[in-house]
Design a protein around this motif. Structure first.
Motif, PDB file in Angstrom:
ATOM      1  N   GLY A 268     -13.601  -7.815  28.834  1.00  0.00           N
ATOM      2  CA  GLY A 268     -13.353  -6.719  27.910  1.00  0.00           C
ATOM      3  C   GLY A 268     -12.209  -5.832  28.349  1.00  0.00           C
ATOM      4  O   GLY A 268     -11.837  -4.892  27.657  1.00  0.00           O
ATOM      5  N   GLU A 269     -11.615  -6.103  29.508  1.00  0.00           N
ATOM      6  CA  GLU A 269     -10.501  -5.287  29.987  1.00  0.00           C
ATOM      7  C   GLU A 269      -9.177  -5.874  29.515  1.00  0.00           C
ATOM      8  O   GLU A 269      -9.050  -7.077  29.278  1.00  0.00           O
ATOM      9  N   ASN A 270      -8.183  -5.024  29.374  1.00  0.00           N
ATOM     10  CA  ASN A 270      -6.864  -5.474  28.925  1.00  0.00           C
ATOM     11  C   ASN A 270      -6.238  -6.421  29.941  1.00  0.00           C
ATOM     12  O   ASN A 270      -6.326  -6.218  31.142  1.00  0.00           O
ATOM     13  N   LYS A 271      -5.605  -7.459  29.428  1.00  0.00           N
ATOM     14  CA  LYS A 271      -4.883  -8.378  30.304  1.00  0.00           C
ATOM     15  C   LYS A 271      -3.496  -7.814  30.601  1.00  0.00           C
ATOM     16  O   LYS A 271      -2.842  -7.240  29.745  1.00  0.00           O
ATOM     17  N   ALA A 272      -3.048  -8.009  31.819  1.00  0.00           N
ATOM     18  CA  ALA A 272      -1.678  -7.616  32.164  1.00  0.00           C
ATOM     19  C   ALA A 272      -0.726  -8.663  31.611  1.00  0.00           C
ATOM     20  O   ALA A 272      -0.917  -9.857  31.814  1.00  0.00           O
ATOM     21  N   GLN A 273       0.277  -8.216  30.893  1.00  0.00           N
ATOM     22  CA  GLN A 273       1.218  -9.140  30.285  1.00  0.00           C
ATOM     23  C   GLN A 273       2.648  -8.682  30.529  1.00  0.00           C
ATOM     24  O   GLN A 273       2.913  -7.487  30.626  1.00  0.00           O
ATOM     25  N   ALA A 274       3.528  -9.661  30.615  1.00  0.00           N
ATOM     26  CA  ALA A 274       4.941  -9.335  30.701  1.00  0.00           C
ATOM     27  C   ALA A 274       5.448  -8.978  29.309  1.00  0.00           C
ATOM     28  O   ALA A 274       5.074  -9.601  28.332  1.00  0.00           O
ATOM     29  N   LEU A 275       6.280  -7.945  29.236  1.00  0.00           N
ATOM     30  CA  LEU A 275       6.790  -7.506  27.942  1.00  0.00           C
ATOM     31  C   LEU A 275       7.787  -8.511  27.388  1.00  0.00           C
ATOM     32  O   LEU A 275       8.497  -9.184  28.126  1.00  0.00           O
ATOM     33  N   MET A 276       7.831  -8.589  26.066  1.00  0.00           N
ATOM     34  CA  MET A 276       8.745  -9.486  25.372  1.00  0.00           C
ATOM     35  C   MET A 276      10.132  -8.853  25.313  1.00  0.00           C
ATOM     36  O   MET A 276      10.278  -7.669  24.998  1.00  0.00           O
ATOM     37  N   ASN A 277      11.133  -9.626  25.630  1.00  0.00           N
ATOM     38  CA  ASN A 277      12.514  -9.159  25.528  1.00  0.00           C
ATOM     39  C   ASN A 277      13.165  -9.771  24.294  1.00  0.00           C
ATOM     40  O   ASN A 277      12.989 -10.963  24.009  1.00  0.00           O
TER      41      ASN A 277
ATOM     42  N   LYS B 150       2.179  -8.544  20.456  1.00  0.00           N
ATOM     43  CA  LYS B 150       1.274  -8.023  21.477  1.00  0.00           C
ATOM     44  C   LYS B 150       2.001  -7.781  22.797  1.00  0.00           C
ATOM     45  O   LYS B 150       1.597  -6.942  23.596  1.00  0.00           O
ATOM     46  N   LYS B 151       3.079  -8.525  23.007  1.00  0.00           N
ATOM     47  CA  LYS B 151       3.840  -8.389  24.245  1.00  0.00           C
ATOM     48  C   LYS B 151       5.076  -7.504  24.077  1.00  0.00           C
ATOM     49  O   LYS B 151       5.929  -7.460  24.944  1.00  0.00           O
ATOM     50  N   SER B 152       5.146  -6.808  22.947  1.00  0.00           N
ATOM     51  CA  SER B 152       6.339  -6.022  22.668  1.00  0.00           C
ATOM     52  C   SER B 152       6.186  -4.548  22.992  1.00  0.00           C
ATOM     53  O   SER B 152       7.122  -3.771  22.800  1.00  0.00           O
ATOM     54  N   GLY B 153       5.005  -4.162  23.442  1.00  0.00           N
ATOM     55  CA  GLY B 153       4.794  -2.752  23.760  1.00  0.00           C
ATOM     56  C   GLY B 153       4.700  -1.910  22.502  1.00  0.00           C
ATOM     57  O   GLY B 153       4.471  -2.416  21.397  1.00  0.00           O
ATOM     58  N   ASN B 154       4.876  -0.612  22.641  1.00  0.00           N
ATOM     59  CA  ASN B 154       4.805   0.309  21.504  1.00  0.00           C
ATOM     60  C   ASN B 154       6.143   0.340  20.777  1.00  0.00           C
ATOM     61  O   ASN B 154       6.941   1.261  20.939  1.00  0.00           O
ATOM     62  N   MET B 155       6.377  -0.691  19.995  1.00  0.00           N
ATOM     63  CA  MET B 155       7.649  -0.813  19.312  1.00  0.00           C
ATOM     64  C   MET B 155       7.551  -0.206  17.915  1.00  0.00           C
ATOM     65  O   MET B 155       6.568  -0.426  17.195  1.00  0.00           O
ATOM     66  N   ASP B 156       8.555   0.600  17.540  1.00  0.00           N
ATOM     67  CA  ASP B 156       8.586   1.237  16.238  1.00  0.00           C
ATOM     68  C   ASP B 156       9.481   0.431  15.308  1.00  0.00           C
ATOM     69  O   ASP B 156      10.680   0.292  15.534  1.00  0.00           O
ATOM     70  N   HIS B 157       8.871  -0.145  14.270  1.00  0.00           N
ATOM     71  CA  HIS B 157       9.617  -0.949  13.308  1.00  0.00           C
ATOM     72  C   HIS B 157       9.020  -0.729  11.937  1.00  0.00           C
ATOM     73  O   HIS B 157       7.817  -0.487  11.795  1.00  0.00           O
TER      74      HIS B 157
END
Length: 288
Positions: free
Chosen positions: A198-207, A58-65
């Motif tokens: 119901g709104e999206n939570k702001a999250q730091a992206l996973m590195n 969920k914290k990885s953004g739009n990752m293509d795998h």
């Protein structure tokens, strides 16, 4: 009315059956205690594994795998976990109905990886293709069994022989409550995380280090192996719980039937004695 001899024979047969069901209940009770301890002690780990992977993605953004997108194949692999033996109430049939009744799992699109002969036979009769049979695994599940099955499925997924992977098993809640479940393992779907409003939570992206591809190539197989092994442990506990309940019910039914037969036997015996006395009295009166 049945004769006294017939009633005695039927009573002896039911008593013999009742002794067998009582013995099977005791055996299932012992097995249930051991399997329940395993399932309950390991369940927090498998739940945490799932939550951890879900949180990471969920914290990885739009990752293509490759494990996060459906393959080109229409085929869907379904791991079906049931038992090798019957006499467990509706335990096995519930899984068969769960798989065959799901509209997303059409017969022509499904390849079964079965663990347990009862599920294999039930679904094969409905026309499903059995790709691999691992029925012996359910007798004494090991983590290595789950890892080997995971490796085979991921290789088939990588070759586009299958596009999705599902897991059908019975979740153990308590001794008498067992819930059939169908879980989608791959591709891993990332549900959108929302707050109370119901709104999206702001999250730091996973590195990821060294890179996302290599990290997920190692983590996803462990995630799948853990979930499959956890499902095996819960299925074994559910099977023993279901068999214990079924044998307890059968034993009670046998005792109830024996009580009714004893009453019938006493009535028949009383009627026989009354008839003999009547014949003796009639004979004495005829002589006098």
């Amino acid at each position: 009315m049945a004769s006294m001899r017939d009633i005695k024979r039927r009573k002896a047969s039911i008593q013999s059956t009742g002794q067998i069901t009582k013995a099977m209940k005791l055996v299932s009770t012992v097995k249930l205690q051991r399997s329940r301890n395993k399932a309950e002690s390991s369940k927090p780990y498998f739940n945490l594994m799932y939550d951890t992977i879900a949180g990471m993605l969920k914290k990885s953004g739009n990752m293509d795998h490759k494990y996060l997108r459906s393959g080109d194949s229409r085929k869907k692999a379904v791991i079906v976990i049931t038992s090798n033996r019957g006499l467990a109430g509706g335990y096995n049939n519930n899984i068969v109905k769960l798989v065959s009744g799901d509209p997303a799992l059409a017969v022509e699109d499904v390849k079964l990886y079965v663990i347990g002969r009862k599920g294999r036979d039930g679904l094969a009769r409905r026309g499903y293709e059995v790709a691999k049979d691992y029925s012996e695994v359910i007798n004494e599940p090991l983590y290595q069994d789950a890892a080997d099955l995971t490796k085979e499925l991921l290789e088939a997924f990588g070759r586009n022989e299958i596009g999705e992977i599902y897991l059908a098993y019975t979740s153990f809640k308590n001794t008498v409550v067992h819930i059939p479940k169908l879980v989608k393992l791959l591709p891993f779907t990332m549900e959108e995380q929302t707050g109370e409003s119901g709104e999206n939570k702001a999250q730091a992206l996973m590195n990821y280090e060294p890179n996302p591809e290599e990290v997920l190539d190692r983590i996803i197989p462990n995630y799948m192996s853990s979930l499959i092994y956890g499902a095996l442990l819960e299925a074994v506990a559910s099977e023993n719980g279901a068999r214990m309940t079924a044998m307890d019910s059968a034993t009670n039914n046998a005792e109830e039937m024996i009580g009714k037969l004893e009453l019938q036997y006493n009535r028949a015996r009383q009627g026989s004695i009354t008839q003999e006395l009547t014949e003796i009295i009639a004979g004495a009166n005829a002589i006098s």
